[in-house]
Design an enzyme around this catalytic site. Structure first.
Site, PDB file in Angstrom:
ATOM      1  N   ARG A 167       1.021  -1.280   0.133  1.00 27.08           N
ATOM      2  CA  ARG A 167       0.089   0.113  -0.027  1.00 27.08           C
ATOM      3  C   ARG A 167       0.721   1.225   0.026  1.00 27.08           C
ATOM      4  NH1 ARG A 167      -3.203  -3.571   3.171  1.00 27.08           N
ATOM      5  NH2 ARG A 167      -4.769  -4.060   1.980  1.00 27.08           N
ATOM      6  N   LYS A 188       8.783  22.914 -13.403  1.00 20.19           N
ATOM      7  CA  LYS A 188       7.848  21.837 -13.164  1.00 20.19           C
ATOM      8  C   LYS A 188       7.307  21.924 -11.749  1.00 20.19           C
ATOM      9  CE  LYS A 188       6.639  17.206 -14.145  1.00 20.19           C
ATOM     10  NZ  LYS A 188       6.654  15.997 -14.949  1.00 20.19           N
ATOM     11  N   GLU A 241      -3.319  17.456 -12.026  1.00 20.15           N
ATOM     12  CA  GLU A 241      -3.920  18.018 -13.348  1.00 20.15           C
ATOM     13  C   GLU A 241      -5.182  18.315 -13.435  1.00 20.15           C
ATOM     14  OE1 GLU A 241      -1.451  15.833 -16.538  1.00 20.15           O
ATOM     15  OE2 GLU A 241      -2.892  16.388 -17.834  1.00 20.15           O
ATOM     16  N   GLU A 299      11.684  18.720 -24.455  1.00 19.15           N
ATOM     17  CA  GLU A 299      11.063  19.076 -22.956  1.00 19.15           C
ATOM     18  C   GLU A 299      11.621  20.234 -22.432  1.00 19.15           C
ATOM     19  OE1 GLU A 299       8.229  17.462 -22.443  1.00 19.15           O
ATOM     20  OE2 GLU A 299       8.473  15.606 -23.316  1.00 19.15           O
ATOM     21  N   HIS A 349      10.029  10.051 -27.892  1.00 16.05           N
ATOM     22  CA  HIS A 349       9.037  10.648 -27.321  1.00 16.05           C
ATOM     23  C   HIS A 349       9.349  12.324 -27.597  1.00 16.05           C
ATOM     24  CE1 HIS A 349       6.097  12.099 -24.707  1.00 16.05           C
ATOM     25  NE2 HIS A 349       6.786  12.703 -23.957  1.00 16.05           N
ATOM     26  N   HIS A 364       2.234  17.721 -26.776  1.00 18.59           N
ATOM     27  CA  HIS A 364       1.989  16.598 -26.691  1.00 18.59           C
ATOM     28  C   HIS A 364       0.815  15.978 -27.304  1.00 18.59           C
ATOM     29  CE1 HIS A 364       5.207  17.120 -23.723  1.00 18.59           C
ATOM     30  NE2 HIS A 364       5.055  15.753 -23.403  1.00 18.59           N
ATOM     31  N   ASN A 409       1.623  19.615 -21.106  1.00 17.04           N
ATOM     32  CA  ASN A 409       1.319  18.916 -22.338  1.00 17.04           C
ATOM     33  C   ASN A 409       1.460  19.725 -23.653  1.00 17.04           C
ATOM     34  OD1 ASN A 409       0.648  16.649 -20.815  1.00 17.04           O
ATOM     35  ND2 ASN A 409      -1.196  17.277 -20.375  1.00 17.04           N
ATOM     36  N   LYS A 434       4.069  11.565 -11.444  1.00 17.43           N
ATOM     37  CA  LYS A 434       3.213  10.701 -12.279  1.00 17.43           C
ATOM     38  C   LYS A 434       3.952   9.218 -12.398  1.00 17.43           C
ATOM     39  CE  LYS A 434       0.688  13.793 -15.349  1.00 17.43           C
ATOM     40  NZ  LYS A 434       0.437  14.068 -16.849  1.00 17.43           N
ATOM     41  N   HIS A 477       1.760  12.789 -29.089  1.00 18.49           N
ATOM     42  CA  HIS A 477       1.358  11.443 -29.035  1.00 18.49           C
ATOM     43  C   HIS A 477       0.543  10.993 -30.434  1.00 18.49           C
ATOM     44  CE1 HIS A 477       1.034  11.997 -24.459  1.00 18.49           C
ATOM     45  NE2 HIS A 477       2.203  11.513 -24.816  1.00 18.49           N
ATOM     46  N   ARG A 499      -1.711  22.099 -14.716  1.00 21.54           N
ATOM     47  CA  ARG A 499      -0.722  21.037 -14.845  1.00 21.54           C
ATOM     48  C   ARG A 499      -0.577  20.701 -16.254  1.00 21.54           C
ATOM     49  NH1 ARG A 499       1.860  16.110 -11.368  1.00 21.54           N
ATOM     50  NH2 ARG A 499       3.191  15.379 -13.182  1.00 21.54           N
TER      51      ARG A 499
HETATM   52  P1  NAD Z   1      14.512   5.374 -21.333  1.00 19.09           P
HETATM   53  O1  NAD Z   1      14.280   5.142 -19.779  1.00 19.09           O
HETATM   54  O2  NAD Z   1      13.981   4.366 -22.098  1.00 19.09           O
HETATM   55  O3  NAD Z   1      16.010   5.679 -21.542  1.00 19.09           O
HETATM   56  C1  NAD Z   1      16.556   5.883 -22.727  1.00 19.09           C
HETATM   57  C2  NAD Z   1      17.541   4.892 -23.069  1.00 19.09           C
HETATM   58  O4  NAD Z   1      18.751   5.604 -22.549  1.00 19.09           O
HETATM   59  C3  NAD Z   1      17.668   3.591 -22.387  1.00 19.09           C
HETATM   60  O5  NAD Z   1      18.254   2.726 -23.430  1.00 19.09           O
HETATM   61  C4  NAD Z   1      18.405   3.456 -21.331  1.00 19.09           C
HETATM   62  O6  NAD Z   1      18.967   2.452 -20.731  1.00 19.09           O
HETATM   63  C5  NAD Z   1      19.308   4.686 -21.818  1.00 19.09           C
HETATM   64  N1  NAD Z   1      20.222   5.220 -20.496  1.00 19.09           N
HETATM   65  C6  NAD Z   1      19.673   5.790 -19.505  1.00 19.09           C
HETATM   66  N2  NAD Z   1      20.475   6.594 -18.750  1.00 19.09           N
HETATM   67  C7  NAD Z   1      21.525   6.426 -19.703  1.00 19.09           C
HETATM   68  C8  NAD Z   1      22.944   6.982 -19.559  1.00 19.09           C
HETATM   69  N3  NAD Z   1      23.411   7.867 -18.399  1.00 19.09           N
HETATM   70  N4  NAD Z   1      23.900   6.830 -20.208  1.00 19.09           N
HETATM   71  C9  NAD Z   1      23.644   5.788 -21.297  1.00 19.09           C
HETATM   72  N5  NAD Z   1      22.559   5.288 -21.518  1.00 19.09           N
HETATM   73  C10 NAD Z   1      21.479   5.429 -20.690  1.00 19.09           C
HETATM   74  O7  NAD Z   1      13.696   6.682 -21.669  1.00 19.09           O
HETATM   75  P2  NAD Z   1      13.502   8.182 -21.102  1.00 19.09           P
HETATM   76  O8  NAD Z   1      13.504   8.961 -22.487  1.00 19.09           O
HETATM   77  O9  NAD Z   1      14.377   8.479 -20.140  1.00 19.09           O
HETATM   78  O10 NAD Z   1      11.877   8.118 -20.560  1.00 19.09           O
HETATM   79  C11 NAD Z   1      10.954   7.756 -21.241  1.00 19.09           C
HETATM   80  C12 NAD Z   1       9.703   7.269 -20.369  1.00 19.09           C
HETATM   81  O11 NAD Z   1       9.428   8.218 -19.641  1.00 19.09           O
HETATM   82  C13 NAD Z   1       8.661   7.017 -21.187  1.00 19.09           C
HETATM   83  O12 NAD Z   1       7.957   5.719 -20.753  1.00 19.09           O
HETATM   84  C14 NAD Z   1       7.468   8.152 -20.727  1.00 19.09           C
HETATM   85  O13 NAD Z   1       6.174   7.618 -20.855  1.00 19.09           O
HETATM   86  C15 NAD Z   1       8.210   8.404 -19.480  1.00 19.09           C
HETATM   87  N6  NAD Z   1       7.755   9.849 -19.141  1.00 19.09           N
HETATM   88  C16 NAD Z   1       7.195   9.742 -17.791  1.00 19.09           C
HETATM   89  C17 NAD Z   1       6.753  11.210 -17.529  1.00 19.09           C
HETATM   90  C18 NAD Z   1       6.214  11.450 -15.941  1.00 19.09           C
HETATM   91  O14 NAD Z   1       5.886  12.325 -15.709  1.00 19.09           O
HETATM   92  N7  NAD Z   1       6.173  10.208 -15.169  1.00 19.09           N
HETATM   93  C19 NAD Z   1       7.174  12.393 -18.214  1.00 19.09           C
HETATM   94  C20 NAD Z   1       7.856  12.188 -19.485  1.00 19.09           C
HETATM   95  C21 NAD Z   1       7.919  10.879 -19.824  1.00 19.09           C
HETATM   96  N1  GLY Z   2       4.994  15.300 -18.178  1.00 20.18           N
HETATM   97  C1  GLY Z   2       3.802  15.831 -17.751  1.00 20.18           C
HETATM   98  C2  GLY Z   2       3.407  15.890 -16.609  1.00 20.18           C
HETATM   99  O1  GLY Z   2       4.379  15.593 -15.539  1.00 20.18           O
HETATM  100  O2  GLY Z   2       2.601  16.487 -16.032  1.00 20.18           O
END
Ligand code: NAD
Ligand code: GLY
Length: 354
Positions: free
Chosen positions: A120, A226, A236, A184, A264, A247, A244, A142, A251, A240
Site C-alpha cells: 500500500r 515543473k 492535473e 521538453e 518521445h 504532446h 502537455n 506521475k 502522441h 498542470r
Molecule cells: P528510457 O528510460 O527508455 O531511457 C532511454 C535509453 O537511455 C535507454 O536505453 C536507457 O537504458 C538509456 N540510458 C539511460 N540513462 C543513460 C545514461 N546515463 N547513459 C547511457 N544510456 C542511458 O527513456 P526516457 O526518455 O528517459 O524516458 C521515457 C519514459 O518516460 C517513457 O516511458 C515516458 O512515458 C516516461 N515519461 C514519464 C513522465 C512522467 O511525468 N512520469 C514524463 C515524461 C515521460
Molecule cells: N510530463 C507531464 C506531467 O508531468 O504532467
C-alpha cells in the site's frame, strides 16, 4: 550543487542537482533511515552507474538488493511490475524500506508505480540518468506502466521522497537521447519563461556539448518550473495541463508511427511546432519557436505519409478530448500559454500544411 524543493505540504521533497554526486547518495539515504533498499535499474544503466550507488549504500551500512529489469519501453508493463513485487517480497522489503530508481523515465515510472502499490505504498527515490528524466519524468509524481491498449494507461500520482540528479550521467547518454530530452526543456521556455527560451537560443553550442554550467542551469530551471506547476496543481485538474504543450499532436504522431520511429521528445518537438501554429501570435514569434527547435537538430515536420484525418482521429481518442472538443495548449506569446478548444477544420488545416 543546487537544492530545489517541490512544495506539496507534508509530501514536499527536495531535488538535488550536482556533478559527480552519485557516490553521496548513501549519506542522503541514511537520513531517511530505511530498513532496506531495493535498487531498481536496467542492465545498461546498472553497468554504468550501479556500482557507484551500491558502494555508496554499502559504505553507509544500508542493506540493499539489486532488481534489474530489461531495457526498453515495452518492459514498462504490469508483467514486469509483478516481477519487481516478487523480488521485493523475496528480499523481505517492508513498509520502512525504500526503492531507489536508477535510470531513465522507464525505470522511474515503473519503480514509482511499484512503490505506490507495494504494501500500500513505500517510499521511493528518483535517480534519473537521462535528460528527459532529469527535467521531466522524475519530478511531479506521475508513475505508471503501459497497457496493450495504451501507453501510460495504468498508473498513480505518487511523489518521490527525493530526486537526486547527477549531471555527470549525461556524458554517457547517446546524443539522440540528449537532444530528445531538450525538446521538453524548450517546452518549459515556451510555456513559462521567455528569458529561459532566449537562454536556450543563445547557449545552444554549450548545451549540445554537455558543458557543466549551461547543462546545470537548464536542468535546474526546468525542475523549478515543473515544481512550481506541480505545487499548484498536483493532479492535473487545471494548470498542470500546460506541461502537455506539443504532446497532443506528438502522441498522435507516436501512435501513427507505431512508437518505433521517433523518440518521445522528437514527436513532442514536431507537436510543438504545429501546436504553435494554432496560436494568433505574430508569425515571426511562431517561426522563432520552430527555428529554435530545429537548431537543436530536432524534427519539425509531420511526415507526409501520415494522413491528416488519421492523425486527427488519433488525437480524438486522446485523454485530453473533453466532450468531443479537442483542447490544445497554445502559446499566447513565448513564455505564456492558454488551454483552448480548437475546432476540427482549423486543426486539419494546420496539420495538413507540411
Ligand atoms: P528510457 O528510460 O527508455 O531511457 C532511454 C535509453 O537511455 C535507454 O536505453 C536507457 O537504458 C538509456 N540510458 C539511460 N540513462 C543513460 C545514461 N546515463 N547513459 C547511457 N544510456 C542511458 O527513456 P526516457 O526518455 O528517459 O524516458 C521515457 C519514459 O518516460 C517513457 O516511458 C515516458 O512515458 C516516461 N515519461 C514519464 C513522465 C512522467 O511525468 N512520469 C514524463 C515524461 C515521460
Ligand atoms: N510530463 C507531464 C506531467 O508531468 O504532467
Amino acid at each position: 550543487m543546487q537544492e530545489l524543493r517541490v512544495e506539496l505540504g507534508e509530501r514536499s521533497y527536495k531535488i538535488i542537482i550536482g556533478k559527480g554526486i552519485l557516490p553521496d547518495i548513501g549519506r542522503a539515504l541514511r537520513g531517511l533511515n530505511p530498513s532496506k533498499v531495493a535498487l531498481i535499474s536496467n542492465p545498461k544503466v546498472y553497468g554504468l552507474y550501479g556500482d557507484r550507488v551500491s558502494d555508496s549504500l554499502a559504505s553507509e551500512g544500508i542493506e540493499h538488493h539489486k532488481v534489474i529489469i530489461p531495457d526498453g519501453e515495452r518492459y514498462k508493463s504490469l508483467l514486469w511490475a509483478d516481477f519487481i513485487y516478487g523480488e521485493l517480497l523475496r528480499a523481505r522489503l517492508d513498509r520502512a524500506s525504500i526503492i531507489v530508481a536508477l535510470g531513465g523515465g522507464v525505470v522511474g515510472d515503473i519503480s514509482g508505480f511499484v512503490a505506490s502499490t507495494y504494501m500500500r505504498g513505500i517510499r521511493f527515490i528518483q535517480v534519473p540518468t537521462t535528460l528527459l528524466a532529469q527535467v521531466d519524468s522524475s519530478v511531479g509524481g506521475k508513475t505508471g506502466v503501459n497497457h496493450l491498449l495504451g501507453k501510460n494507461m495504468i498508473g498513480t500520482f505518487y511523489q518521490p521522497s527525493l530526486v537526486w540528479i547527477d549531471i555527470e550521467t549525461l556524458k554517457s547518454l547517446p546524443k539522440r537521447e540528449l537532444i530528445a530530452g531538450l525538446a521538453e526543456v524548450i517546452k518549459y521556455g515556451v510555456i513559462w519563461d521567455r528569458g529561459f527560451f532566449e537562454f536556450l537560443e543563445a547557449e545552444r553550442v554549450g548545451i549540445l556539448s554537455v558543458e557543466d554550467d549551461p547543462i546545470s542551469h537548464i536542468i535546474g530551471r526546468s525542475c523549478e518550473i515543473k515544481s512550481e506547476v506541480v505545487s499548484r496543481d498536483e493532479r492535473e485538474s487545471g494548470l498542470r495541463a500546460i506541461l502537455n504543450f506539443g504532446h497532443t499532436i506528438g502522441h498522435a504522431i507516436e501512435t501513427a508511427t507505431g512508437y518505433g520511429r521517433y523518440l518521445h521528445g522528437e514527436a513532442v518537438a514536431i507537436g510543438m511546432v504545429y501546436e504553435s501554429r494554432l496560436s494568433d501570435m505574430p508569425k515571426d514569434e511562431i517561426t522563432k519557436i520552430e527555428e529554435v527547435i530545429s537548431s537543436y537538430g530536432l524534427p519539425t515536420k509531420i511526415p507526409p505519409e501520415i494522413e491528416p484525418k488519421a492523425l486527427l482521429s488519433s488525437m480524438e481518442v486522446d485523454k485530453k478530448a473533453l466532450s468531443g472538443v479537442l483542447r490544445f495548449v497554445i502559446p499566447k506569446a513565448i513564455g505564456s500559454v492558454i488551454v483552448e478548444g480548437v475546432d476540427r477544420d482549423r486543426i486539419l488545416s494546420v496539420i495538413s500544411d507540411r
